[in-house]
Design a protein around this motif. Structure first.
Motif, PDB file in Angstrom:
ATOM      1  N   VAL A 157      27.295 -97.884 -20.899  1.00 34.03           N
ATOM      2  CA  VAL A 157      28.312 -98.934 -20.880  1.00 34.03           C
ATOM      3  C   VAL A 157      29.665 -98.292 -20.627  1.00 34.03           C
ATOM      4  O   VAL A 157      29.946 -97.178 -21.085  1.00 34.03           O
ATOM      5  CB  VAL A 157      28.315 -99.730 -22.205  1.00 34.03           C
ATOM      6  CG1 VAL A 157      28.678 -98.835 -23.379  1.00 34.03           C
ATOM      7  CG2 VAL A 157      29.229-100.941 -22.128  1.00 34.03           C
ATOM      8  N   GLY A 158      30.514 -98.965 -19.876  1.00 35.48           N
ATOM      9  CA  GLY A 158      31.841 -98.446 -19.581  1.00 35.48           C
ATOM     10  C   GLY A 158      32.765 -98.558 -20.772  1.00 35.48           C
ATOM     11  O   GLY A 158      32.753 -99.571 -21.489  1.00 35.48           O
ATOM     12  N   GLU A 159      33.585 -97.552 -20.975  1.00 35.44           N
ATOM     13  CA  GLU A 159      34.506 -97.568 -22.114  1.00 35.44           C
ATOM     14  C   GLU A 159      35.542 -98.676 -21.995  1.00 35.44           C
ATOM     15  O   GLU A 159      36.123 -99.105 -22.999  1.00 35.44           O
ATOM     16  CB  GLU A 159      35.199 -96.211 -22.251  1.00 35.44           C
ATOM     17  CG  GLU A 159      36.072 -95.811 -21.076  1.00 35.44           C
ATOM     18  CD  GLU A 159      36.638 -94.406 -21.228  1.00 35.44           C
ATOM     19  OE1 GLU A 159      36.396 -93.791 -22.283  1.00 35.44           O
ATOM     20  OE2 GLU A 159      37.297 -93.929 -20.283  1.00 35.44           O
ATOM     21  N   ASP A 160      35.765 -99.168 -20.776  1.00 38.26           N
ATOM     22  CA  ASP A 160      36.729-100.241 -20.561  1.00 38.26           C
ATOM     23  C   ASP A 160      36.064-101.610 -20.411  1.00 38.26           C
ATOM     24  O   ASP A 160      36.721-102.584 -20.003  1.00 38.26           O
ATOM     25  CB  ASP A 160      37.568 -99.955 -19.309  1.00 38.26           C
ATOM     26  CG  ASP A 160      38.388 -98.681 -19.444  1.00 38.26           C
ATOM     27  OD1 ASP A 160      38.788 -98.352 -20.580  1.00 38.26           O
ATOM     28  OD2 ASP A 160      38.607 -98.006 -18.419  1.00 38.26           O
ATOM     29  N   SER A 161      34.774-101.707 -20.744  1.00 42.08           N
ATOM     30  CA  SER A 161      34.033-102.960 -20.570  1.00 42.08           C
ATOM     31  C   SER A 161      33.884-103.750 -21.864  1.00 42.08           C
ATOM     32  O   SER A 161      33.145-104.739 -21.893  1.00 42.08           O
ATOM     33  CB  SER A 161      32.638-102.671 -20.011  1.00 42.08           C
ATOM     34  OG  SER A 161      32.701-102.053 -18.744  1.00 42.08           O
ATOM     35  N   ALA A 162      34.546-103.336 -22.919  1.00 44.12           N
ATOM     36  CA  ALA A 162      34.382-103.975 -24.229  1.00 44.12           C
ATOM     37  C   ALA A 162      34.606-105.482 -24.140  1.00 44.12           C
ATOM     38  O   ALA A 162      35.605-105.944 -23.581  1.00 44.12           O
ATOM     39  CB  ALA A 162      35.347-103.360 -25.232  1.00 44.12           C
ATOM     40  N   GLY A 163      33.656-106.233 -24.667  1.00 42.81           N
ATOM     41  CA  GLY A 163      33.762-107.680 -24.704  1.00 42.81           C
ATOM     42  C   GLY A 163      33.265-108.392 -23.467  1.00 42.81           C
ATOM     43  O   GLY A 163      33.101-109.619 -23.471  1.00 42.81           O
TER      44      GLY A 163
ATOM     45  N   ALA B 182      17.169 -97.630 -28.300  1.00 44.69           N
ATOM     46  CA  ALA B 182      17.539 -96.582 -27.348  1.00 44.69           C
ATOM     47  C   ALA B 182      18.975 -96.124 -27.564  1.00 44.69           C
ATOM     48  O   ALA B 182      19.760 -96.761 -28.277  1.00 44.69           O
ATOM     49  CB  ALA B 182      17.393 -97.095 -25.913  1.00 44.69           C
ATOM     50  N   GLU B 183      19.309 -95.010 -26.919  1.00 43.57           N
ATOM     51  CA  GLU B 183      20.677 -94.516 -26.941  1.00 43.57           C
ATOM     52  C   GLU B 183      21.597 -95.483 -26.186  1.00 43.57           C
ATOM     53  O   GLU B 183      21.213 -96.046 -25.169  1.00 43.57           O
ATOM     54  CB  GLU B 183      20.765 -93.154 -26.252  1.00 43.57           C
ATOM     55  CG  GLU B 183      19.828 -92.090 -26.787  1.00 43.57           C
ATOM     56  CD  GLU B 183      19.792 -90.885 -25.859  1.00 43.57           C
ATOM     57  OE1 GLU B 183      20.861 -90.286 -25.625  1.00 43.57           O
ATOM     58  OE2 GLU B 183      18.705 -90.556 -25.365  1.00 43.57           O
ATOM     59  N   ARG B 184      22.796 -95.667 -26.701  1.00 38.17           N
ATOM     60  CA  ARG B 184      23.824 -96.403 -25.966  1.00 38.17           C
ATOM     61  C   ARG B 184      24.977 -95.445 -25.749  1.00 38.17           C
ATOM     62  O   ARG B 184      25.628 -94.998 -26.695  1.00 38.17           O
ATOM     63  CB  ARG B 184      24.284 -97.635 -26.755  1.00 38.17           C
ATOM     64  CG  ARG B 184      25.241 -98.556 -25.985  1.00 38.17           C
ATOM     65  CD  ARG B 184      25.408 -99.860 -26.771  1.00 38.17           C
ATOM     66  NE  ARG B 184      26.235-100.831 -26.065  1.00 38.17           N
ATOM     67  CZ  ARG B 184      27.522-101.029 -26.300  1.00 38.17           C
ATOM     68  NH1 ARG B 184      28.154-100.304 -27.209  1.00 38.17           N
ATOM     69  NH2 ARG B 184      28.187-101.953 -25.638  1.00 38.17           N
ATOM     70  N   THR B 185      25.200 -95.090 -24.506  1.00 39.84           N
ATOM     71  CA  THR B 185      26.128 -94.021 -24.166  1.00 39.84           C
ATOM     72  C   THR B 185      27.323 -94.581 -23.418  1.00 39.84           C
ATOM     73  O   THR B 185      27.164 -95.366 -22.476  1.00 39.84           O
ATOM     74  CB  THR B 185      25.411 -92.964 -23.295  1.00 39.84           C
ATOM     75  OG1 THR B 185      24.318 -92.427 -24.046  1.00 39.84           O
ATOM     76  CG2 THR B 185      26.353 -91.852 -22.916  1.00 39.84           C
ATOM     77  N   VAL B 186      28.510 -94.160 -23.820  1.00 40.42           N
ATOM     78  CA  VAL B 186      29.738 -94.631 -23.197  1.00 40.42           C
ATOM     79  C   VAL B 186      30.079 -93.754 -21.993  1.00 40.42           C
ATOM     80  O   VAL B 186      30.068 -92.523 -22.075  1.00 40.42           O
ATOM     81  CB  VAL B 186      30.901 -94.617 -24.213  1.00 40.42           C
ATOM     82  CG1 VAL B 186      32.205 -95.016 -23.535  1.00 40.42           C
ATOM     83  CG2 VAL B 186      30.595 -95.556 -25.372  1.00 40.42           C
ATOM     84  N   PHE B 187      30.391 -94.417 -20.875  1.00 36.08           N
ATOM     85  CA  PHE B 187      30.793 -93.746 -19.638  1.00 36.08           C
ATOM     86  C   PHE B 187      32.254 -94.074 -19.338  1.00 36.08           C
ATOM     87  O   PHE B 187      32.778 -95.100 -19.774  1.00 36.08           O
ATOM     88  CB  PHE B 187      29.909 -94.206 -18.476  1.00 36.08           C
ATOM     89  CG  PHE B 187      28.562 -93.544 -18.436  1.00 36.08           C
ATOM     90  CD1 PHE B 187      28.327 -92.474 -17.583  1.00 36.08           C
ATOM     91  CD2 PHE B 187      27.539 -93.974 -19.264  1.00 36.08           C
ATOM     92  CE1 PHE B 187      27.094 -91.857 -17.535  1.00 36.08           C
ATOM     93  CE2 PHE B 187      26.299 -93.360 -19.229  1.00 36.08           C
ATOM     94  CZ  PHE B 187      26.079 -92.301 -18.378  1.00 36.08           C
ATOM     95  N   PRO B 188      32.915 -93.237 -18.554  1.00 33.36           N
ATOM     96  CA  PRO B 188      34.301 -93.522 -18.167  1.00 33.36           C
ATOM     97  C   PRO B 188      34.405 -94.811 -17.357  1.00 33.36           C
ATOM     98  O   PRO B 188      33.500 -95.165 -16.593  1.00 33.36           O
ATOM     99  CB  PRO B 188      34.691 -92.315 -17.312  1.00 33.36           C
ATOM    100  CG  PRO B 188      33.720 -91.239 -17.681  1.00 33.36           C
ATOM    101  CD  PRO B 188      32.449 -91.939 -18.031  1.00 33.36           C
ATOM    102  N   GLY B 189      35.522 -95.506 -17.522  1.00 35.71           N
ATOM    103  CA  GLY B 189      35.795 -96.666 -16.690  1.00 35.71           C
ATOM    104  C   GLY B 189      35.123 -97.933 -17.182  1.00 35.71           C
ATOM    105  O   GLY B 189      34.745 -98.058 -18.343  1.00 35.71           O
ATOM    106  N   ASP B 190      34.938 -98.865 -16.254  1.00 36.65           N
ATOM    107  CA  ASP B 190      34.333-100.145 -16.593  1.00 36.65           C
ATOM    108  C   ASP B 190      33.015-100.313 -15.849  1.00 36.65           C
ATOM    109  O   ASP B 190      32.269 -99.343 -15.683  1.00 36.65           O
ATOM    110  CB  ASP B 190      35.314-101.289 -16.310  1.00 36.65           C
ATOM    111  CG  ASP B 190      35.815-101.299 -14.860  1.00 36.65           C
ATOM    112  OD1 ASP B 190      35.189-100.666 -13.987  1.00 36.65           O
ATOM    113  OD2 ASP B 190      36.854-101.954 -14.601  1.00 36.65           O
ATOM    114  N   HIS B 191      32.747-101.519 -15.366  1.00 35.94           N
ATOM    115  CA  HIS B 191      31.457-101.812 -14.730  1.00 35.94           C
ATOM    116  C   HIS B 191      31.213-100.960 -13.487  1.00 35.94           C
ATOM    117  O   HIS B 191      30.072-100.662 -13.151  1.00 35.94           O
ATOM    118  CB  HIS B 191      31.418-103.307 -14.377  1.00 35.94           C
ATOM    119  CG  HIS B 191      30.067-103.807 -14.011  1.00 35.94           C
ATOM    120  ND1 HIS B 191      28.990-103.804 -14.885  1.00 35.94           N
ATOM    121  CD2 HIS B 191      29.599-104.356 -12.858  1.00 35.94           C
ATOM    122  CE1 HIS B 191      27.929-104.322 -14.293  1.00 35.94           C
ATOM    123  NE2 HIS B 191      28.267-104.658 -13.057  1.00 35.94           N
TER     124      HIS B 191
END
Length: 276
Positions: free
Chosen positions: A224-230, A246-255
């Protein structure tokens, strides 16, 4: 048939049932597949160039999009069909099983690949799959999807995109929507966009994964993108991760963080893939 050109990215074509898949190969090393839906190979090119330093990187135009032609243009693009295409591409390269990064509808394709062709993949990084069937408000979201598709196919292009972004929880100013989707546009982009609305959006959004099959098929990382919250895909990603354990891993940016900052995205993806 597997034909090659002199393209520096290693452009090739693979004949599959009902379609001719355009795909590109870069680099050498463990096989890493980057796939979207409806995004084509070009969207992943900067990321692929970076990852090719230590991987064999495969990108492709999904069936019916851009350079991947169909025998029947009216055929719907289902996750199962796209998963079969990916399995055939991995087999054609002879370097499987692969790690696969799928984004948006491509994340649904990658999950279907693991579910139906588990021997082709060892790790799936499902980046923001729009699996609305996992959410409690799925009926409302289905209605919104149907209204959006109807508006687009009825000729209200900007209105459909306005509804799409609202349903996705993405705030775009009206002038931006008009600039992006009004007026004169590239015919190829419009054709791919229309195919997505008419033949792909529903099948990807309404797909229901076999959770038990996925748990035993491959390592699944939900990105999931770090800027995609909500946003909608933040919600669906969380629901998928919880359902799979499963793991939920934060990636840079949004979608589309891999487009906006491919360098940062590549670094995060390398760490995720190498952690298996």
């Amino acid at each position: 048939m597997d034909s090659r050109s002199d393209d520096t990215a290693g452009a090739r074509t693979l004949e599959v049932p009902g379609a001719r898949l355009h795909y590109e190969v870069r680099g050498d090393g463990p096989l890493l597949v980057l796939v979207g839906a409806p995004m084509d190979a070009a969207a992943f090119a900067p990321l692929a160039d970076l990852l090719a330093a230590d991987h064999t990187v495969l990108t492709t135009d999904p069936r019916g999009i851009n350079r991947s032609g169909l025998d029947d243009p009216a055929q719907d693009s289902t996750p199962e069909l796209r998963a079969d295409d990916l399995a055939r591409l991995v087999e054609a390269l002879g370097r499987g099983p692969a790690a696969v990064l799928g984004s948006s509808g491509g994340a649904v394709s990658a999950l279907a690949l693991a579910q139906h062709h588990p021997g082709a993949v060892h790790t799936v990084v499902a980046h923001e799959p729009p699996l609305i069937e996992l959410l409690e408000d799925r009926e409302e979201l289905r209605r919104g999807t149907e209204e959006t598709v109807s508006a687009y196919l009825g000729g209200d292009v900007t209105g459909a995109w306005r509804m799409f972004f609202a349903n996705a929880g993405i705030a775009l100013p009206e002038p931006v929507i008009e600039e992006m989707f009004g007026g004169e546009r590239d015919p190829r982009q419009v054709a791919d966009e229309r195919r997505w609305f008419a033949h792909e959006m529903r099948a990807s959004s309404y797909w229901q994964p076999d959770l038990a099959a996925l748990r035993s098929a491959a390592r699944i990382v939900v990105g999931v993108g770090e800027d995609s919250a909500g946003q909608l895909c933040d919600r669906t990603s969380l629901a998928l991760a919880e359902a799979l354990g499963a793991e939920r891993t934060v990636f840079p940016g949004d979608h589309t963080g891999f487009v906006e900052d491919p360098g940062a995205f590549a670094a995060r993806l390398r760490s995720v893939v190498s952690a298996r």
